[in-house]
Design a protein around this motif. Structure first.
Motif, mmCIF file in Angstrom:
data_model
loop_
_atom_site.group_PDB
_atom_site.id
_atom_site.type_symbol
_atom_site.label_atom_id
_atom_site.label_comp_id
_atom_site.label_asym_id
_atom_site.label_seq_id
_atom_site.Cartn_x
_atom_site.Cartn_y
_atom_site.Cartn_z
ATOM 1 N N GLU A 41 -0.328 -11.269 2.580
ATOM 2 C CA GLU A 41 1.001 -10.688 2.658
ATOM 3 C C GLU A 41 1.919 -11.677 1.957
ATOM 4 O O GLU A 41 1.823 -12.891 2.191
ATOM 5 C CB GLU A 41 1.448 -10.507 4.106
ATOM 6 N N CYS A 42 2.799 -11.172 1.116
ATOM 7 C CA CYS A 42 3.648 -12.071 0.345
ATOM 8 C C CYS A 42 4.895 -11.341 -0.143
ATOM 9 O O CYS A 42 5.031 -10.139 0.016
ATOM 10 C CB CYS A 42 2.879 -12.621 -0.858
ATOM 11 N N HIS A 43 5.788 -12.113 -0.753
ATOM 12 C CA HIS A 43 6.884 -11.544 -1.511
ATOM 13 C C HIS A 43 7.051 -12.381 -2.769
ATOM 14 O O HIS A 43 6.602 -13.522 -2.834
ATOM 15 C CB HIS A 43 8.177 -11.435 -0.687
ATOM 16 N N LEU A 99 14.015 -8.497 3.018
ATOM 17 C CA LEU A 99 12.768 -9.247 2.990
ATOM 18 C C LEU A 99 11.606 -8.359 3.415
ATOM 19 O O LEU A 99 10.553 -8.362 2.783
ATOM 20 C CB LEU A 99 12.860 -10.478 3.887
ATOM 21 N N LYS A 100 11.778 -7.567 4.459
ATOM 22 C CA LYS A 100 10.718 -6.670 4.918
ATOM 23 C C LYS A 100 10.376 -5.651 3.846
ATOM 24 O O LYS A 100 9.227 -5.281 3.680
ATOM 25 C CB LYS A 100 11.137 -5.960 6.208
ATOM 26 N N THR A 121 3.090 -15.313 3.003
ATOM 27 C CA THR A 121 3.566 -15.357 4.383
ATOM 28 C C THR A 121 2.432 -15.206 5.390
ATOM 29 O O THR A 121 2.560 -15.627 6.530
ATOM 30 C CB THR A 121 4.621 -14.271 4.637
ATOM 31 N N THR A 159 10.501 -6.055 0.639
ATOM 32 C CA THR A 159 9.832 -6.658 -0.501
ATOM 33 C C THR A 159 8.493 -7.289 -0.142
ATOM 34 O O THR A 159 7.747 -7.656 -1.015
ATOM 35 C CB THR A 159 10.726 -7.715 -1.165
ATOM 36 N N THR A 160 8.184 -7.428 1.137
ATOM 37 C CA THR A 160 6.898 -7.986 1.538
ATOM 38 C C THR A 160 5.818 -6.949 1.284
ATOM 39 O O THR A 160 5.974 -5.779 1.595
ATOM 40 C CB THR A 160 6.916 -8.379 3.030
ATOM 41 N N ARG A 161 4.704 -7.422 0.688
ATOM 42 C CA ARG A 161 3.622 -6.496 0.384
ATOM 43 C C ARG A 161 2.286 -7.212 0.474
ATOM 44 O O ARG A 161 2.209 -8.431 0.500
ATOM 45 C CB ARG A 161 3.814 -5.890 -0.994
#
Length: 125
Positions: free
Chosen positions: A88-90, A29-30, A110, A32-34
């Motif tokens: 910030e999202c995925h 998850l970390k 997020t 892919t978060t951008r």
């Protein structure tokens, strides 16, 4: 070994496996978060985002519960007025059973970093 000791060993082994699996999921998850920037539109039926750089459109899921509230605070007379956001999202695959099926991916927000009515010059205009 008695039966009690076997259960304790089994429980500890199971706990170690579960912990290892959870750590991997959090790490994925970390990765892919951008941070993504673009135009967000909100209304009764559609929550959409257009990435300024790639031009791709996404359905929006607001897991932070702040994006829709911030949009509503602008008090637009009509729905679907675009605003510029940085979040910030995925990305996840869209559910084929709901409206989001019209979009390739769903952007799960997020954290809201910036929201403004002022659309900056550049690829967003």
């Amino acid at each position: 070994m008695n039966l009690h000791t076997k259960y304790i060993v089994l429980f500890l082994a199971l706990a170690a496996v579960v912990t290892a699996c959870n750590q991997k999921s959090e790490q994925e998850l970390k990765n892919t978060t951008r941070v993504i920037k673009g135009l967000y539109s909100y209304g009764p039926e559609i929550k959409s985002f257009t990435d300024c750089e790639e031009g791709r459109e996404y359905w929006v899921a607001d897991s932070a519960k702040t994006l829709e509230l911030a949009y509503s605070n602008f008090n637009f007379e009509k729905p679907y007025e675009p605003v510029y956001i940085e979040v910030e999202c995925h990305l996840i695959k869209s559910d084929s059973l709901i409206v989001s099926a019209d979009f390739d991916s769903t952007m799960v927000v997020t954290k809201l970093l910036k929201i403004t009515k002022e659309i900056p010059d550049g690829p967003c205009n």
